[in-house]
Design a protein around this motif. Structure first.
Motif, mmCIF file in Angstrom:
data_model
loop_
_atom_site.group_PDB
_atom_site.id
_atom_site.type_symbol
_atom_site.label_atom_id
_atom_site.label_comp_id
_atom_site.label_asym_id
_atom_site.label_seq_id
_atom_site.Cartn_x
_atom_site.Cartn_y
_atom_site.Cartn_z
ATOM 1 N N LEU A 94 52.365 58.798 71.235
ATOM 2 C CA LEU A 94 52.790 59.272 72.543
ATOM 3 C C LEU A 94 51.616 59.769 73.375
ATOM 4 N N ASN A 95 51.728 59.571 74.678
ATOM 5 C CA ASN A 95 50.717 60.064 75.626
ATOM 6 C C ASN A 95 50.878 61.572 75.781
ATOM 7 N N PRO A 96 49.892 62.360 75.382
ATOM 8 C CA PRO A 96 50.023 63.829 75.431
ATOM 9 C C PRO A 96 50.306 64.351 76.838
ATOM 10 N N TYR A 102 58.725 63.755 77.440
ATOM 11 C CA TYR A 102 59.218 63.153 76.196
ATOM 12 C C TYR A 102 60.105 64.140 75.429
ATOM 13 N N THR A 103 59.678 65.396 75.413
ATOM 14 C CA THR A 103 60.440 66.433 74.702
ATOM 15 C C THR A 103 61.848 66.554 75.270
ATOM 16 N N PHE A 104 61.939 66.617 76.596
ATOM 17 C CA PHE A 104 63.246 66.721 77.251
ATOM 18 C C PHE A 104 64.123 65.512 76.921
ATOM 19 N N LEU A 105 63.565 64.298 77.017
ATOM 20 C CA LEU A 105 64.337 63.081 76.794
ATOM 21 C C LEU A 105 64.761 62.936 75.331
ATOM 22 N N LEU A 106 63.856 63.261 74.414
ATOM 23 C CA LEU A 106 64.187 63.169 72.991
ATOM 24 C C LEU A 106 65.294 64.151 72.610
ATOM 25 N N CYS A 107 65.228 65.366 73.161
ATOM 26 C CA CYS A 107 66.263 66.362 72.862
ATOM 27 C C CYS A 107 67.593 65.982 73.521
ATOM 28 N N CYS A 108 67.542 65.348 74.693
ATOM 29 C CA CYS A 108 68.770 64.845 75.319
ATOM 30 C C CYS A 108 69.432 63.805 74.418
ATOM 31 N N MET A 109 68.619 62.889 73.917
ATOM 32 C CA MET A 109 69.145 61.829 73.053
ATOM 33 C C MET A 109 69.749 62.408 71.779
ATOM 34 N N LEU A 141 56.599 75.892 78.442
ATOM 35 C CA LEU A 141 57.066 74.625 79.018
ATOM 36 C C LEU A 141 57.878 73.827 78.009
ATOM 37 N N SER A 142 57.346 73.701 76.809
ATOM 38 C CA SER A 142 58.029 72.923 75.767
ATOM 39 C C SER A 142 59.377 73.538 75.424
ATOM 40 N N GLY A 143 59.422 74.864 75.321
ATOM 41 C CA GLY A 143 60.674 75.547 75.011
ATOM 42 C C GLY A 143 61.733 75.310 76.074
ATOM 43 N N GLY A 144 61.323 75.317 77.342
ATOM 44 C CA GLY A 144 62.264 75.042 78.423
ATOM 45 C C GLY A 144 62.826 73.636 78.356
ATOM 46 N N ALA A 145 61.941 72.658 78.063
ATOM 47 C CA ALA A 145 62.387 71.264 77.944
ATOM 48 C C ALA A 145 63.338 71.093 76.761
ATOM 49 N N ILE A 146 63.043 71.774 75.653
ATOM 50 C CA ILE A 146 63.910 71.700 74.469
ATOM 51 C C ILE A 146 65.282 72.307 74.767
ATOM 52 N N LEU A 147 65.281 73.475 75.413
ATOM 53 C CA LEU A 147 66.546 74.149 75.715
ATOM 54 C C LEU A 147 67.408 73.296 76.647
ATOM 55 N N LEU A 195 60.533 66.854 87.479
ATOM 56 C CA LEU A 195 59.885 68.157 87.311
ATOM 57 C C LEU A 195 59.112 68.226 85.996
ATOM 58 N N TYR A 196 59.694 67.682 84.914
ATOM 59 C CA TYR A 196 58.986 67.697 83.627
ATOM 60 C C TYR A 196 57.804 66.734 83.638
ATOM 61 N N LEU A 197 57.899 65.685 84.433
ATOM 62 C CA LEU A 197 56.768 64.773 84.590
ATOM 63 C C LEU A 197 55.613 65.470 85.288
ATOM 64 N N ALA A 198 55.954 66.324 86.269
ATOM 65 C CA ALA A 198 54.927 67.069 86.999
ATOM 66 C C ALA A 198 54.374 68.223 86.167
ATOM 67 N N ALA A 199 55.238 68.865 85.352
ATOM 68 C CA ALA A 199 54.825 70.020 84.535
ATOM 69 C C ALA A 199 54.236 69.541 83.222
ATOM 70 N N ARG A 200 53.059 68.970 83.274
ATOM 71 C CA ARG A 200 52.480 68.365 82.069
ATOM 72 C C ARG A 200 51.952 69.407 81.093
ATOM 73 N N GLY A 201 51.385 70.491 81.612
ATOM 74 C CA GLY A 201 50.779 71.480 80.713
ATOM 75 C C GLY A 201 49.409 71.022 80.233
ATOM 76 N N SER A 202 48.593 71.951 79.846
ATOM 77 C CA SER A 202 47.266 71.599 79.345
ATOM 78 C C SER A 202 47.369 71.043 77.941
#
Length: 454
Positions: A94-96, A102-109, A141-147, A195-202
Motif C-alpha cells: 500500500l501507498n503510505p 485505506y484504513t477508512f475503506l478497509l474498516c467499512c468493508m 487520524l488513523s483512530g478517526g478513520a477506524i471509528l 477528507l481522508y484523502l486530504a488528511a494523509r498525515g506524516s
C-alpha cells in the motif's frame, strides 16, 4: 422538579469528570447513585430499585461475551503472527501517503461483512492501527478513520445488531431499511473519502522498513498465520454469527501459536488474559496489548449504563424530556428533534443500544411513519452515540486499537451523515412551506372567475 434536579446532577457529574480528567466510570457510578436516590424518594423500595437495575443489566449479557472474545482475539492475533503478517505485507504493497483513506475503506468493508463496530475494531482496526504506527502516521487520524469505518457497517449491514434493533423497534423490513440507508449515506461517504484523502498525515518510510525487520525477526511469517483473519472474513460472508466466527478464529490462532510460533502453553494462557507482551522493547511499542484485562474498564461502563435502562423504564425520570421532544418537533423539524434527542440520550445512556431504545421511546409520536422513523434513527442515534467521548460506543473501539479520544473529531463520516440529512430535511421543509404559501394566491384568480360566472 425532582426529575430535573436528578438529571442536572448527573450531567454536572459527567462534566466535572471530563474537565478534571477522571475516569468516566466515576461519573456513571455517581449518576447511578443519583437515580437510585430519586427512585427511593418516589417511594420505590431498595429491593425494587435493585430489580430495575438487574433488568437492564440482563440485556448486556451478549455484549459482555463479545467483549471477552474481543480481548482474547486481539491478544492471540498478536501472538500467532496474524497481525505482524498483515502489517508486513500491507506496508510493502500500500501507498503510505493514502493509508488513512485505506484504513477508512478497509474498516467499512469489514464492518459491512461482520455487522459489528466492536468486532471490526478488534480485527481490521487493530491491524490498520499497527500499520499506521509502523508508518509514522498520527494515531489521531488513523483512530478517526477506524471509528468512522467501523460504524459504516454497524449502521447498514444485514448482520448488524443495531440495524436489527431499529427494524424490530419500528416494525420495518431490515433490507428495505438498508436500501434507504445506502441512499442517504452516498454523499456523506464520498465527502468522507475526500477528507481522508486530504488528511494523509506524516509518514516515515524508514520507520516502516525498521518495523518490517522487527516482525521478520520475531515471527514466522508463513502464509498459514493469516488463517485466523481469513476465517473472520469468510465466515462473515456466509453470515455466521459473530461470536462463533471469533471463537473459531481464536482457536485456530491458539493452535498456530503452539505449533508455528513455538510458544509454550504456559506463555500463551496468561497472554490471553493480560495481553501480548513482547520481550523486545522496540517491538513492544508497536505490538503490545489486547487481552481480557484490557476490556475491564469498558465492561464496567456497559454494566453501569445498562442498569440505567431499567430505572428509566419504570420511573418518570424522562417524562419531561419526552414533552420537550414533542414540542421541539414543530420548531426544528422532526429530524432535528430526533437529532437533539439522540445527543441527549447518548450522553445519558453512554452506549448505543440503550440510546437507540430511549430515542425511539421519546420520538415515536413525532414520526408516525415507521419507515421514515427507522431511517431517521439510523442517521442520528446510531452514528451519534460513538461521538460522545464518554460513551462505550466510541470509547471501546478507540481503546481496542489504542487510539486517543481526540480521534472522535476525525470520524468525518459520523459527523457528515446527520449534518447532511438534517440539511436536506431543512431544505425540503422550507421548499414545502414555500409551495404551501404560494397555493392560495395562485388559486385566487380561479376562484374569482368562478364567482363571476355564477
Amino acid at each position: 422538579m425532582a426529575e430535573r434536579i436528578t438529571l442536572s446532577l448527573f450531567l454536572l457529574g459527567l462534566v466535572a469528570c471530563i474537565l478534571s480528567g477522571f475516569q468516566i466510570l466515576y461519573a456513571l457510578a455517581f449518576g447511578l447513585a443519583c437515580f437510585v436516590v430519586y427512585g427511593l424518594l418516589k417511594k420505590h423500595t431498595l429491593w425494587q430499585m435493585g430489580s430495575m437495575m438487574l433488568d437492564g443489566i440482563r440485556g448486556a449479557k451478549n455484549i459482555l461475551i463479545i467483549f471477552l472474545l474481543i480481548g482474547v482475539l486481539t491478544s492471540v492475533w498478536r501472538s500467532s503472527g496474524t497481525i505482524p503478517f498483515l502489517i508486513y505485507h500491507a506496508v510493502r504493497v500500500l501507498n503510505p501517503s493514502f493509508f488513512v483513506l485505506y484504513t477508512f475503506l478497509l474498516c467499512c468493508m469489514m464492518s459491512f461483512l461482520m455487522g459489528t463496530s466492536f468486532g471490526t475494531a478488534a480485527t481490521m482496526g487493530v491491524v490498520c492501527m499497527m500499520i499506521s504506527r509502523s508508518l509514522g502516521i498520527d494515531p489521531v487520524l488513523s483512530g478517526g478513520a477506524i471509528l468512522a469505518g467501523s460504524y459504516f457497517g454497524d449502521r447498514c449491514s444485514p448482520m448488524s445488531s443495531s440495524a436489527l434493533l431499529v427494524s424490530e423497534l419500528t416494525g420495518t423490513d431490515i433490507y428495505d431499511n438498508i436500501r434507504r440507508m445506502l441512499k442517504t449515506a452516498a454523499i456523506p461517504f464520498a465527502l468522507s473519502c475526500l477528507l481522508y484523502l486530504a488528511a494523509r498525515g506524516s509518514t516515515s518510510a524508514t520507520g516502516g522498513a525498521a518495523s518490517l525487520e522487527l516482525f521478520h525477526e520475531h515471527f514466522n511469517l508463513s502464509f498459514i498465520v493469516v488463517l485466523p483473519a481469513l476465517l473472520i472474513v469468510v465466515l462473515s460472508l456466509f453470515r455466521v454469527p459473530v461470536k462463533r466466527a471469533m471463537l473459531l478464529s481464536i482457536l485456530v490462532a491458539c493452535v498456530i501459536c503452539l505449533t508455528v510460533q513455538k510458544i509454550s502453553l504456559l506463555q500463551l494462557l496468561p497472554s490471553l488474559f493480560l495481553g501480548y507482551q513482547s520481550p523486545d522493547a522496540k517491538l513492544a511499542v508497536l505490538l503490545n496489548g489486547g487481552g481480557i484485562l484490557s476490556m475491564a474498564r469498558v465492561a464496567g461502563i456497559i454494566l453501569i449504563s445498562t442498569s440505567y435502562f431499567g430505572i428509566f423504564k419504570q420511573t418518570e425520570l424522562l417524562t419531561e424530556v419526552r414533552r420537550l421532544v414533542e414540542s421541539s418537533a414543530a420548531k426544528i423539524t422532526p429530524f432535528g428533534s430526533v437529532l437533539f434527542t439522540s445527543v441527549v440520550m447518548s450522553a445519558i445512556s453512554c452506549n448505543q443500544t440503550l440510546a437507540t431504545m430511549l430515542t425511539f421511546q421519546m420520538c415515536d409520536s413525532i414520526l408516525p411513519d415507521r419507515k421514515k422513523l427507522a431511517i431517521v434513527l439510523e442517521d442520528t442515534v446510531i452514528v451519534i452515540a460513538p461521538l460522545i467521548p464518554w460513551s462505550i460506543a466510541g470509547g471501546m473501539p478507540l481503546t481496542t486499537v489504542g487510539a486517543p479520544t481526540m480521534s472522535i473529531w476525525f470520524a468525518f463520516y459520523l459527523f457528515l451523515l446527520p449534518v447532511f440529512s438534517f440539511g436536506t430535511e431543512l431544505f425540503l421543509n422550507r421548499k414545502k412551506k414555500q409551495v404551501t404559501a404560494a397555493e392560495p394566491s395562485e388559486s385566487l384568480p380561479h376562484n374569482e372567475t368562478n364567482e363571476s360566472m355564477r
